[in-house]
Design a protein around this motif. Structure first.
Motif, PDB file in Angstrom:
ATOM      1  N   ARG A  23       0.634  -1.327  -0.040  1.00 18.30           N
ATOM      2  CA  ARG A  23      -0.025  -0.055   0.027  1.00 18.30           C
ATOM      3  C   ARG A  23       1.007   1.221   0.094  1.00 18.30           C
ATOM      4  NH1 ARG A  23      -2.928  -3.009   3.515  1.00 18.30           N
ATOM      5  NH2 ARG A  23      -2.198  -2.169   5.463  1.00 18.30           N
ATOM      6  N   PHE A  24       1.844   1.396   0.828  1.00 17.67           N
ATOM      7  CA  PHE A  24       2.902   2.532   0.862  1.00 17.67           C
ATOM      8  C   PHE A  24       3.363   2.550  -0.429  1.00 17.67           C
ATOM      9  CE2 PHE A  24       7.178   3.944   0.914  1.00 17.67           C
ATOM     10  CZ  PHE A  24       6.829   5.172   1.577  1.00 17.67           C
ATOM     11  N   VAL A  25       4.181   1.516  -1.224  1.00 13.23           N
ATOM     12  CA  VAL A  25       4.647   1.780  -2.429  1.00 13.23           C
ATOM     13  C   VAL A  25       3.783   2.272  -3.391  1.00 13.23           C
ATOM     14  CG1 VAL A  25       5.766   0.418  -4.202  1.00 13.23           C
ATOM     15  CG2 VAL A  25       6.511  -0.125  -1.834  1.00 13.23           C
ATOM     16  N   GLN A  34       2.478  11.690 -10.233  1.00 13.52           N
ATOM     17  CA  GLN A  34       1.652  12.924 -10.255  1.00 13.52           C
ATOM     18  C   GLN A  34       2.710  13.888 -10.400  1.00 13.52           C
ATOM     19  OE1 GLN A  34      -0.586  12.841  -6.680  1.00 13.52           O
ATOM     20  NE2 GLN A  34      -2.545  12.635  -8.005  1.00 13.52           N
ATOM     21  N   ALA A  35       3.803  13.818  -9.783  1.00 11.37           N
ATOM     22  CA  ALA A  35       4.809  14.797  -9.789  1.00 11.37           C
ATOM     23  C   ALA A  35       5.852  14.944 -11.199  1.00 11.37           C
ATOM     24  CB  ALA A  35       5.671  14.778  -8.682  1.00 11.37           C
ATOM     25  N   GLY A  36       5.439  13.904 -12.051  1.00 10.66           N
ATOM     26  CA  GLY A  36       5.992  13.802 -13.224  1.00 10.66           C
ATOM     27  C   GLY A  36       7.046  12.437 -13.496  1.00 10.66           C
ATOM     28  N   MET A  37       7.277  11.592 -12.428  1.00  2.00           N
ATOM     29  CA  MET A  37       8.243  10.487 -12.786  1.00  2.00           C
ATOM     30  C   MET A  37       6.954   9.444 -13.324  1.00  2.00           C
ATOM     31  SD  MET A  37      10.032   8.469  -9.968  1.00  2.00           S
ATOM     32  CE  MET A  37      11.384   9.486  -9.523  1.00  2.00           C
ATOM     33  N   THR A  38       7.861   8.719 -14.404  1.00  2.00           N
ATOM     34  CA  THR A  38       7.289   7.525 -14.764  1.00  2.00           C
ATOM     35  C   THR A  38       6.929   6.315 -13.777  1.00  2.00           C
ATOM     36  OG1 THR A  38       9.014   6.681 -15.682  1.00  2.00           O
ATOM     37  CG2 THR A  38       7.805   8.136 -17.176  1.00  2.00           C
ATOM     38  N   ARG A  39       5.878   5.540 -14.178  1.00  2.00           N
ATOM     39  CA  ARG A  39       5.156   4.811 -13.300  1.00  2.00           C
ATOM     40  C   ARG A  39       6.277   3.668 -12.520  1.00  2.00           C
ATOM     41  NH1 ARG A  39       1.938   0.020 -12.695  1.00  2.00           N
ATOM     42  NH2 ARG A  39       0.376   0.298 -11.207  1.00  2.00           N
ATOM     43  N   MET A  40       6.887   2.901 -13.559  1.00  2.00           N
ATOM     44  CA  MET A  40       7.679   1.928 -13.002  1.00  2.00           C
ATOM     45  C   MET A  40       9.079   2.309 -12.375  1.00  2.00           C
ATOM     46  SD  MET A  40       7.884  -1.289 -12.741  1.00  2.00           S
ATOM     47  CE  MET A  40       6.443  -1.508 -13.892  1.00  2.00           C
ATOM     48  N   PRO A  41       9.854   3.434 -12.582  1.00  2.00           N
ATOM     49  CA  PRO A  41      10.684   4.034 -11.719  1.00  2.00           C
ATOM     50  C   PRO A  41       9.939   4.582 -10.277  1.00  2.00           C
ATOM     51  CG  PRO A  41      11.178   4.714 -14.039  1.00  2.00           C
ATOM     52  CD  PRO A  41       9.834   4.114 -13.993  1.00  2.00           C
ATOM     53  N   VAL A  44       9.560   1.149  -8.228  1.00  2.00           N
ATOM     54  CA  VAL A  44      10.804   0.742  -7.842  1.00  2.00           C
ATOM     55  C   VAL A  44      11.480   1.592  -6.838  1.00  2.00           C
ATOM     56  CG1 VAL A  44      13.130   0.196  -8.547  1.00  2.00           C
ATOM     57  CG2 VAL A  44      11.428  -0.665 -10.011  1.00  2.00           C
ATOM     58  N   PHE A  45      11.699   3.018  -6.928  1.00  2.00           N
ATOM     59  CA  PHE A  45      12.127   3.812  -5.938  1.00  2.00           C
ATOM     60  C   PHE A  45      11.165   3.667  -4.482  1.00  2.00           C
ATOM     61  CE2 PHE A  45      12.255   7.884  -3.771  1.00  2.00           C
ATOM     62  CZ  PHE A  45      13.664   7.914  -3.704  1.00  2.00           C
ATOM     63  N   ALA A  46      10.031   3.763  -4.715  1.00  2.00           N
ATOM     64  CA  ALA A  46       9.020   3.445  -3.418  1.00  2.00           C
ATOM     65  C   ALA A  46       9.489   1.967  -2.798  1.00  2.00           C
ATOM     66  CB  ALA A  46       7.717   3.524  -3.915  1.00  2.00           C
ATOM     67  N   ALA A  47       9.781   1.129  -3.533  1.00  2.00           N
ATOM     68  CA  ALA A  47       9.928  -0.244  -3.097  1.00  2.00           C
ATOM     69  C   ALA A  47      11.331  -0.319  -2.385  1.00  2.00           C
ATOM     70  CB  ALA A  47      10.084  -1.313  -4.125  1.00  2.00           C
ATOM     71  N   LEU A  48      12.088   0.462  -3.107  1.00  2.00           N
ATOM     72  CA  LEU A  48      13.811   0.287  -2.326  1.00  2.00           C
ATOM     73  C   LEU A  48      13.745   1.262  -1.021  1.00  2.00           C
ATOM     74  CD1 LEU A  48      15.899   0.650  -5.706  1.00  2.00           C
ATOM     75  CD2 LEU A  48      15.765  -1.253  -3.853  1.00  2.00           C
ATOM     76  N   LEU A  49      13.051   2.368  -1.121  1.00  2.00           N
ATOM     77  CA  LEU A  49      12.791   3.051  -0.188  1.00  2.00           C
ATOM     78  C   LEU A  49      12.143   2.589   0.988  1.00  2.00           C
ATOM     79  CD1 LEU A  49      13.571   6.235   0.911  1.00  2.00           C
ATOM     80  CD2 LEU A  49      11.093   6.796  -0.081  1.00  2.00           C
ATOM     81  N   LEU A  61      12.886  -7.118  -6.401  1.00  2.00           N
ATOM     82  CA  LEU A  61      11.635  -6.038  -6.992  1.00  2.00           C
ATOM     83  C   LEU A  61      10.961  -6.810  -7.692  1.00  2.00           C
ATOM     84  CD1 LEU A  61      14.524  -3.277  -7.453  1.00  2.00           C
ATOM     85  CD2 LEU A  61      12.629  -3.298  -5.937  1.00  2.00           C
ATOM     86  N   SER A  62      11.310  -7.697  -8.836  1.00  2.00           N
ATOM     87  CA  SER A  62      10.436  -8.232  -9.696  1.00  2.00           C
ATOM     88  C   SER A  62       9.197  -9.043  -8.867  1.00  2.00           C
ATOM     89  CB  SER A  62      11.086  -9.045 -10.546  1.00  2.00           C
ATOM     90  OG  SER A  62      11.972  -8.535 -11.338  1.00  2.00           O
ATOM     91  N   GLU A  63       9.656  -9.779  -7.892  1.00  2.00           N
ATOM     92  CA  GLU A  63       8.633 -10.556  -7.063  1.00  2.00           C
ATOM     93  C   GLU A  63       7.904  -9.737  -6.267  1.00  2.00           C
ATOM     94  OE1 GLU A  63       8.762 -13.454  -3.325  1.00  2.00           O
ATOM     95  OE2 GLU A  63      10.534 -13.581  -4.819  1.00  2.00           O
ATOM     96  N   GLN A  64       8.327  -8.580  -5.693  1.00  2.00           N
ATOM     97  CA  GLN A  64       7.396  -7.616  -4.880  1.00  2.00           C
ATOM     98  C   GLN A  64       6.459  -7.096  -5.615  1.00  2.00           C
ATOM     99  OE1 GLN A  64       9.778  -5.089  -2.220  1.00  2.00           O
ATOM    100  NE2 GLN A  64       7.912  -3.904  -2.060  1.00  2.00           N
ATOM    101  N   LEU A  65       7.000  -6.458  -6.680  1.00  2.00           N
ATOM    102  CA  LEU A  65       6.035  -5.619  -7.463  1.00  2.00           C
ATOM    103  C   LEU A  65       5.361  -6.326  -8.624  1.00  2.00           C
ATOM    104  CD1 LEU A  65       8.674  -2.846  -8.037  1.00  2.00           C
ATOM    105  CD2 LEU A  65       6.748  -2.601  -6.450  1.00  2.00           C
TER     106      LEU A  65
END
Length: 171
Positions: A23-25, A34-41, A44-49, A61-65
């Protein structure tokens, strides 16, 4: 995760924790989109964070997402290019781990400083080409002044951030 927490967890707890992370990711990724980043990056960034170590492999990352390794690879390539993620090889392995640091936003903004200087050069050339007596020359000059202002303020802002971080985060 400490041993006590790991030993006391049930499968239901693990599933609830994974759902909370998901949910957080997805929420943060949607805000980045919404701020302009494309969806997949963004995902991935939110998952790493939100990962415990701030680092995951492509397979993790593949498994989680629930996406392909190719999608992760493209996202990581973009994130590394904009200094939001770094890569390192796992010792004794060909696999890479992707890392997000606490100061990635600082580094990304510092990189933008070089872009601002390049843009200013181009804007100055545009003002010279069109002249201040033309509508396009005035618009370009307005952009130039904005970039000059940003460059000046960015240096001051970074100094204030370093002091704030030292006081609030490194103490």
């Amino acid at each position: 995760m400490d041993e006590r927490r790991a030993d006391n967890r049930t499968d239901g707890d693990d599933e609830a924790a994974a759902a909370a992370v998901s949910r957080f990711v997805e929420r943060f990724a949607a805000q980045l989109v919404q701020a302009g980043m494309t969806r997949m990056p963004a995902r991935v960034f939110a998952a790493l964070l939100s990962s415990e170590q701030g680092a995951l492999t492509s397979a993790e990352l593949s498994e989680q997402l629930k996406v392909s390794p190719a999608a992760v690879s493209g996202a990581v390539r973009y994130l590394a290019q904009v200094n939001l993620v770094s890569r390192e090889r796992e010792p004794g392995s060909r696999r890479e781990r992707y890392h997000v640091q606490g100061d990635q936003w600082y580094d990304a903004l510092l990189q933008r400083d070089a872009f601002l200087r390049n843009w200013q050069t181009t804007m100055r050339e545009g003002v010279e080409q069109f002249g201040l007596d033309t509508p396009q020359g005035r618009r370009i000059n307005d952009t130039l002044e904005f970039f000059r202002f940003l460059e000046k303020e960015l240096g001051s802002l970074m100094q204030r951030w370093a002091a704030h971080r030292a006081e609030h985060l490194e103490g």
